[in-house]
Design a protein around this motif. Structure first.
Motif, PDB file in Angstrom:
ATOM      1  N   CYS A   7     -12.438  30.794  -5.698  1.00  0.00           N
ATOM      2  CA  CYS A   7     -11.906  30.308  -6.980  1.00  0.00           C
ATOM      3  C   CYS A   7     -11.707  31.472  -7.960  1.00  0.00           C
ATOM      4  O   CYS A   7     -12.541  32.364  -8.054  1.00  0.00           O
ATOM      5  CB  CYS A   7     -12.872  29.288  -7.567  1.00  0.00           C
ATOM      6  SG  CYS A   7     -12.418  28.737  -9.226  1.00  0.00           S
TER       7      CYS A   7
ATOM      8  N   TYR B 294     -11.723  31.450 -11.283  1.00  0.00           N
ATOM      9  CA  TYR B 294     -12.182  31.262 -12.659  1.00  0.00           C
ATOM     10  C   TYR B 294     -13.536  31.891 -12.940  1.00  0.00           C
ATOM     11  O   TYR B 294     -13.615  33.093 -13.127  1.00  0.00           O
ATOM     12  CB  TYR B 294     -12.094  29.786 -13.044  1.00  0.00           C
ATOM     13  CG  TYR B 294     -10.642  29.387 -13.206  1.00  0.00           C
ATOM     14  CD1 TYR B 294      -9.940  29.742 -14.338  1.00  0.00           C
ATOM     15  CD2 TYR B 294      -9.968  28.742 -12.190  1.00  0.00           C
ATOM     16  CE1 TYR B 294      -8.601  29.452 -14.477  1.00  0.00           C
ATOM     17  CE2 TYR B 294      -8.623  28.442 -12.321  1.00  0.00           C
ATOM     18  CZ  TYR B 294      -7.941  28.802 -13.474  1.00  0.00           C
ATOM     19  OH  TYR B 294      -6.622  28.530 -13.601  1.00  0.00           O
ATOM     20  N   CYS B 295     -14.612  31.117 -12.935  1.00  0.00           N
ATOM     21  CA  CYS B 295     -15.845  31.713 -13.440  1.00  0.00           C
ATOM     22  C   CYS B 295     -16.562  32.530 -12.377  1.00  0.00           C
ATOM     23  O   CYS B 295     -16.186  32.542 -11.209  1.00  0.00           O
ATOM     24  CB  CYS B 295     -16.758  30.645 -14.036  1.00  0.00           C
ATOM     25  SG  CYS B 295     -17.752  29.774 -12.828  1.00  0.00           S
TER      26      CYS B 295
ATOM     27  N   THR C 187     -19.156  32.070 -10.758  1.00  0.00           N
ATOM     28  CA  THR C 187     -19.908  31.381  -9.718  1.00  0.00           C
ATOM     29  C   THR C 187     -19.334  31.714  -8.339  1.00  0.00           C
ATOM     30  O   THR C 187     -20.067  31.793  -7.356  1.00  0.00           O
ATOM     31  CB  THR C 187     -19.876  29.852  -9.957  1.00  0.00           C
ATOM     32  OG1 THR C 187     -20.253  29.605 -11.310  1.00  0.00           O
ATOM     33  CG2 THR C 187     -20.824  29.121  -9.031  1.00  0.00           C
ATOM     34  N   GLY C 188     -18.013  31.889  -8.284  1.00  0.00           N
ATOM     35  CA  GLY C 188     -17.394  32.327  -7.030  1.00  0.00           C
ATOM     36  C   GLY C 188     -17.382  31.285  -5.931  1.00  0.00           C
ATOM     37  O   GLY C 188     -17.665  31.586  -4.769  1.00  0.00           O
ATOM     38  N   CYS C 189     -17.017  30.050  -6.252  1.00  0.00           N
ATOM     39  CA  CYS C 189     -16.992  28.988  -5.248  1.00  0.00           C
ATOM     40  C   CYS C 189     -15.920  29.253  -4.196  1.00  0.00           C
ATOM     41  O   CYS C 189     -14.845  29.760  -4.496  1.00  0.00           O
ATOM     42  CB  CYS C 189     -16.703  27.643  -5.914  1.00  0.00           C
ATOM     43  SG  CYS C 189     -17.965  27.165  -7.103  1.00  0.00           S
TER      44      CYS C 189
ATOM     45  N   LEU D 141     -16.272  21.289  -6.127  1.00  0.00           N
ATOM     46  CA  LEU D 141     -15.629  22.210  -7.071  1.00  0.00           C
ATOM     47  C   LEU D 141     -15.628  21.539  -8.428  1.00  0.00           C
ATOM     48  O   LEU D 141     -15.767  20.316  -8.529  1.00  0.00           O
ATOM     49  CB  LEU D 141     -14.175  22.481  -6.669  1.00  0.00           C
ATOM     50  CG  LEU D 141     -13.900  23.285  -5.397  1.00  0.00           C
ATOM     51  CD1 LEU D 141     -12.407  23.248  -5.086  1.00  0.00           C
ATOM     52  CD2 LEU D 141     -14.381  24.715  -5.544  1.00  0.00           C
ATOM     53  N   CYS D 142     -15.429  22.323  -9.496  1.00  0.00           N
ATOM     54  CA  CYS D 142     -15.260  21.706 -10.808  1.00  0.00           C
ATOM     55  C   CYS D 142     -13.762  21.528 -11.083  1.00  0.00           C
ATOM     56  O   CYS D 142     -12.918  21.901 -10.274  1.00  0.00           O
ATOM     57  CB  CYS D 142     -15.945  22.531 -11.892  1.00  0.00           C
ATOM     58  SG  CYS D 142     -15.021  23.975 -12.419  1.00  0.00           S
TER      59      CYS D 142
ATOM     60  N   LYS E 202     -11.698  23.061 -12.989  1.00  0.00           N
ATOM     61  CA  LYS E 202     -10.894  24.286 -12.958  1.00  0.00           C
ATOM     62  C   LYS E 202     -10.594  24.686 -11.519  1.00  0.00           C
ATOM     63  O   LYS E 202      -9.494  25.108 -11.197  1.00  0.00           O
ATOM     64  CB  LYS E 202     -11.618  25.425 -13.682  1.00  0.00           C
ATOM     65  CG  LYS E 202     -11.567  25.290 -15.189  1.00  0.00           C
ATOM     66  CD  LYS E 202     -12.297  26.437 -15.858  1.00  0.00           C
ATOM     67  CE  LYS E 202     -13.748  26.434 -15.491  1.00  0.00           C
ATOM     68  NZ  LYS E 202     -14.721  26.135 -16.473  1.00  0.00           N
ATOM     69  N   GLY E 203     -11.580  24.550 -10.656  1.00  0.00           N
ATOM     70  CA  GLY E 203     -11.384  24.888  -9.258  1.00  0.00           C
ATOM     71  C   GLY E 203     -10.340  23.987  -8.611  1.00  0.00           C
ATOM     72  O   GLY E 203      -9.476  24.450  -7.865  1.00  0.00           O
TER      73      GLY E 203
ATOM     74  N   PRO F  14     -20.176  25.129 -13.883  1.00  0.00           N
ATOM     75  CA  PRO F  14     -20.552  23.782 -13.416  1.00  0.00           C
ATOM     76  C   PRO F  14     -21.248  23.771 -12.065  1.00  0.00           C
ATOM     77  O   PRO F  14     -22.169  22.985 -11.838  1.00  0.00           O
ATOM     78  CB  PRO F  14     -19.211  23.055 -13.313  1.00  0.00           C
ATOM     79  CG  PRO F  14     -18.241  23.853 -14.120  1.00  0.00           C
ATOM     80  CD  PRO F  14     -18.743  25.253 -14.160  1.00  0.00           C
ATOM     81  N   LEU F  15     -20.847  24.660 -11.169  1.00  0.00           N
ATOM     82  CA  LEU F  15     -21.435  24.599  -9.832  1.00  0.00           C
ATOM     83  C   LEU F  15     -22.776  25.325  -9.762  1.00  0.00           C
ATOM     84  O   LEU F  15     -23.501  25.199  -8.781  1.00  0.00           O
ATOM     85  CB  LEU F  15     -20.448  25.135  -8.787  1.00  0.00           C
ATOM     86  CG  LEU F  15     -19.471  24.093  -8.206  1.00  0.00           C
ATOM     87  CD1 LEU F  15     -20.216  23.054  -7.382  1.00  0.00           C
ATOM     88  CD2 LEU F  15     -18.630  23.413  -9.259  1.00  0.00           C
TER      89      LEU F  15
HETATM   90  S1  SF4 Z   1     -14.895  25.835  -9.027  1.00  0.00           S
HETATM   91 FE1  SF4 Z   1     -15.632  25.818 -11.144  1.00  0.00          FE
HETATM   92  S2  SF4 Z   1     -17.750  26.536 -10.969  1.00  0.00           S
HETATM   93 FE2  SF4 Z   1     -16.733  27.095  -9.061  1.00  0.00          FE
HETATM   94  S3  SF4 Z   1     -16.007  29.191  -9.412  1.00  0.00           S
HETATM   95 FE3  SF4 Z   1     -14.341  27.797  -9.938  1.00  0.00          FE
HETATM   96  S4  SF4 Z   1     -14.581  27.519 -12.133  1.00  0.00           S
HETATM   97 FE4  SF4 Z   1     -16.503  28.330 -11.417  1.00  0.00          FE
END
Ligand code: SF4
Ligand code: SF4
Lengths: 142, 586
Positions: free
Chosen positions: A17, A19-20, A22-24, A51-52, A54-55, B27-28
């Protein structure tokens, strides 16, 4: 290798991902050479198949019609599309002159917490090895 | 992070979250916290706002924005007084305990309550809960670091983890949650003015020699400018050219009008990005970059986990990978050692130069696993999810340093001078009669940073379409503001306008908003004073005033901002590029 423009083919490309921090892990679902959606990676130890928002939905910028598609040089106050060669010659010429006139520290580079490791490495190498300055920073603090 | 995310749900018994809006921003990670709670773990949250996380906390410490150090010193005070610290760990693996003990002496629960309003009983309970846990983990974010004394706050958190022995084991640690996908990687790769890749100091001759050999040039030894220093350097004539790639500093930097003003004075501004951002609109040259999903490489997440990102589709038009652009430019400038063909070659160069951290992380290994946590010095090394195992620290003595940290809102406390290692802080701009509110900033769950990407997703813009300014109901009543009314928010640096969200989420005399929207970008208001060590801007506190305005006044301000950020230019240029492409195809 993984891009695919053949009609009717669906592919799933494993990536991370954007975005943040966390690196999902997620799969981009590619249909006919376009991103059709996102699926969470169920084997990833951090996001374990979730995922959130954004993901799930944050990929739409990739194929947005407002993406930049050509180098632009401002001529008479107006952005004008030019070839890569012209744009890079222009930048290289100006940077060389500014370095000659004012020294390497007259240049600063803002690197990117969004780009890949490889791109950031090359960016700071450009500042240090090509321009000769340590004026390189990014928005880690922001 | 000193530890990895999955450990939280597996091993942690007490989670202390401070200055992190985890549920909205990570969130995760929040999911692992919730899973830990379901297993019986306890949650302590310190935050001025009633965030989703605070709502789920067993103990919520409503610390006013800016007072984290007082709170943490209060916790340390209780833990020391009640002898709840891990004395074996303190004896064997730390130095400086006596000074710390003396320094927190004054921070009794009563004193801390006087400063912060946190009830004494809550503070004492939180301290006991944390100290008695088998494995306690601290999670923090920019709510801790974005102050002029952010470094001090991080040091006090590490004091807390160290004296309770919560380091080097699964489920413990001091864990910063990094905001951006690859902010960790950008730091790791040396995009810092004082550090080469792998955190090797530019001032060290030996480290420079390592890079000089590979790069075939003599390298500068003087640390460079930090971003918050750039605007003044431009205005002072010392900097004439700036190259910005993949960032939008005129939205994301503090006191952003000042930076925009400076950018207008540059002889050359090059912006390399995927959209014509607010910053790109000011550039002399804009270079179109390939974006995520269109390129190969690696990202490093907040756990130091290096992971592969892959290409799924082709970039549009003439857009190119960032590394290609820099390489091509270097060749035009007669530098011959940047002729790369694939990101893997670049990564292998990093591995060669910093083998102690990245040597074992090969692309072929990354094909088989979900990332490897550095340091990973050899190909048969499993990676290092947990730092400081066995109580070994990266200090000259190998022991963890405990350092006293002091805070006073108004002036730097005098005791600092009595300790050799101490840090101290005060708030740069306190509320006064004219600007009676404390303004604090952050993000919303569905948006991201300056909105360049998320505002182009319709599901996201549908749920979070506009800027809101959070204000407490009691303050709103006094000012005659109702939920949804338009308000103007001003500081000494400027003003913005948006709808009010009247809510208990913020405490009295505090307002909160974000920097996702150009229509009302809070960074026009923030203070440009920075932490001396880390140079982080003080985003989280500024003195502000709030006034109700009419819809007509709101519209007028909106038009002004639209002009200032050259908002129409993006669509105009995109339109021209599109028609140009069509012509080219015919
Ligand atoms: S899915 Fe959400 S929590 Fe996971 S990396 Fe993307 S933005 Fe961050
Ligand atoms: S916006 Fe601030 S608080 Fe939220 S994730 Fe980014 S850095 Fe952390």
């Amino acid at each position: 290798m993984l891009s695919c423009s053949e009609k009717g083919r669906t592919e799933r490309v494993l990536t991370v991902c954007p975005y943040c921090g966390t690196g999902c892990g997620l799969y981009l679902v590619v249909e006919d050479g376009h991103i059709a959606g996102v699926e969470p990676d169920s084997l990833h130890p951090v996001n374990e198949g979730e995922l959130c928002v954004k993901g799930y939905f944050g990929y739409q910028h990739v194929e947005d019609p407002r993406r930049l598609t050509a180098p632009l040089v401002k001529k008479d106050g107006r952005f004008t599309p030019v070839s890569w060669d012209e744009a890079l010659n222009f930048v290289a010429g100006r940077l060389t002159r500014i370095r000659q006139e004012s020294g390497p520290d007259a240049f600063v580079l803002f690197a990117s917490a969004r780009a890949t490791n490889e791109e950031n490495y090359v960016a700071q190498k450009f500042a240090r090895a090509v321009m000769g300055t340590n004026n390189v920073d990014h928005c880690a603090r922001l | 992070m000193t530890n990895s995310i999955p450990e939280i749900s597996q091993h942690t018994d007490v989670i202390f979250i401070i200055g992190s809006n985890t549920a909205e921003c990570h969130p995760l990670v929040a999911r692992h916290v919730i899973k830990a709670k379901e297993r019986g773990a306890k949650l302590i949250v310190a935050d001025p706002r009633l965030t989703e996380m605070a709502n789920k906390a067993d103990i919520w410490l409503r610390v006013p924005a800016g007072y984290n150090i007082s709170l943490i010193n209060g916790l340390l005070h209780v833990i020391v007084k009640e002898k709840l610290y891990n004395s074996d760990f303190v004896q064997n693996y730390t130095e400086g305990f006596d000074d710390l003990e003396k320094a927190v002496e004054r921070y009794t629960p009563a004193y801390v309550e006087g400063l912060t309003g946190i009830p004494q009983q809550d503070l004492v309970e939180a301290a006991r809960l944390f100290a008695r846990a088998k494995n306690a983990a601290i999670l923090y974010c920019m709510g801790v670091t974005q102050f002029s004394y952010g470094t001090g706050t991080v040091v006090s958190l590490s004091n807390l983890a160290v004296i309770t022995g919560n380091l080097g084991r699964p489920g413990t640690g001091v864990n910063p949650l990094r905001g951006q996908n690859n902010v960790q990687g950008a730091c790791d790769m040396g995009c810092l003015p004082n550090l080469l890749p792998g955190y090797l100091a530019v001032t060290d001759e030996g480290y420079r020699a390592r890079f000089e050999k590979e790069w075939h040039v003599k390298l500068p030894s003087k640390p460079g400018l930090r971003i918050p220093e750039v605007a003044d350097a431009i205005l002072g004539g010392r900097v004439r050219a700036a190259y910005v790639f993949g960032e939008n500093p005129v939205m994301s930097d503090p006191d952003s009008d000042h930076l925009r003003h400076a950018f207008e004075h540059l002889d050359l501004l090059v912006v390399q990005d995927i959209f014509l951002t607010e910053t790109a609109r000011l550039a002399h040259v804009v270079l179109p970059a390939a974006c995520w999903g269109e390129k190969e490489g690696t990202f490093t997440n907040t756990e130091r986990r290096v992971q592969r990102v892959r290409k799924a589709v082709n970039p549009p038009g003439e857009a190119r990978d960032d590394w290609w652009i820099f390489s091509a430019l270097a060749q035009k400038m007669d530098y011959g050692r940047m002729n790369y063909l694939h990101p893997q070659e670049i990564w292998d160069e990093v591995r060669r130069l910093v083998p102690e951290k990245f040597g074992g992380i090969t692309h072929s290994r990354l094909e088989k696993v979900r990332g490897i946590n550095w340091p990973c010095p050899a190909e048969d090394h499993p990676g290092t999810p947990i730092l400081y195992q066995g109580g070994k620290f990266a200090t000259p003595s190998g022991k963890a340093n405990l350092r006293p940290v002091f805070f006073d809102p108004v002036r730097i406390p005098e005791e600092v001078g009595e300790f050799k290692n101490a840090l101290a802080g005060k708030i740069t701009e306190l509320p006064d009669e004219e600007y009676p509110f404390t303004l604090t900033t952050g993000r919303r769950g569905y948006h991201y940073h300056t909105g360049t990407m998320t505002r182009k997703s319709w599901p996201i813009t549908q749920v979070t379409p506009e800027q809101l300014i959070e204000i407490n109901p009691r303050d709103a009543r006094k000012l005659g503001i109702e939920d949804g009314d338009f308000v103007r928010l001003s500081t000494r640096r400027g003003s913005i306008a948006a709808k009010a969200w009247v809510t208990e989420r913020v405490p009295e005399k505090t307002v909160f908003t974000t920097f996702h929207f150009w229509e009302a970008n809070v960074n026009e208001l923030t203070v440009n004073s920075t932490d001396p060590a880390a140079c982080i801007p003080e985003f989280k506190v500024a003195a502000a005033k709030v006034e109700k305005i009419t819809p007509a006044e709101f519209q007028a301000i909106l038009q002004e901002k639209k002009k200032k950020y050259l908002v129409d230019l993006e669509a105009e240029v995109a339109g021209r590029l599109k028609s140009g492409r069509r012509e080219a195809h015919v």
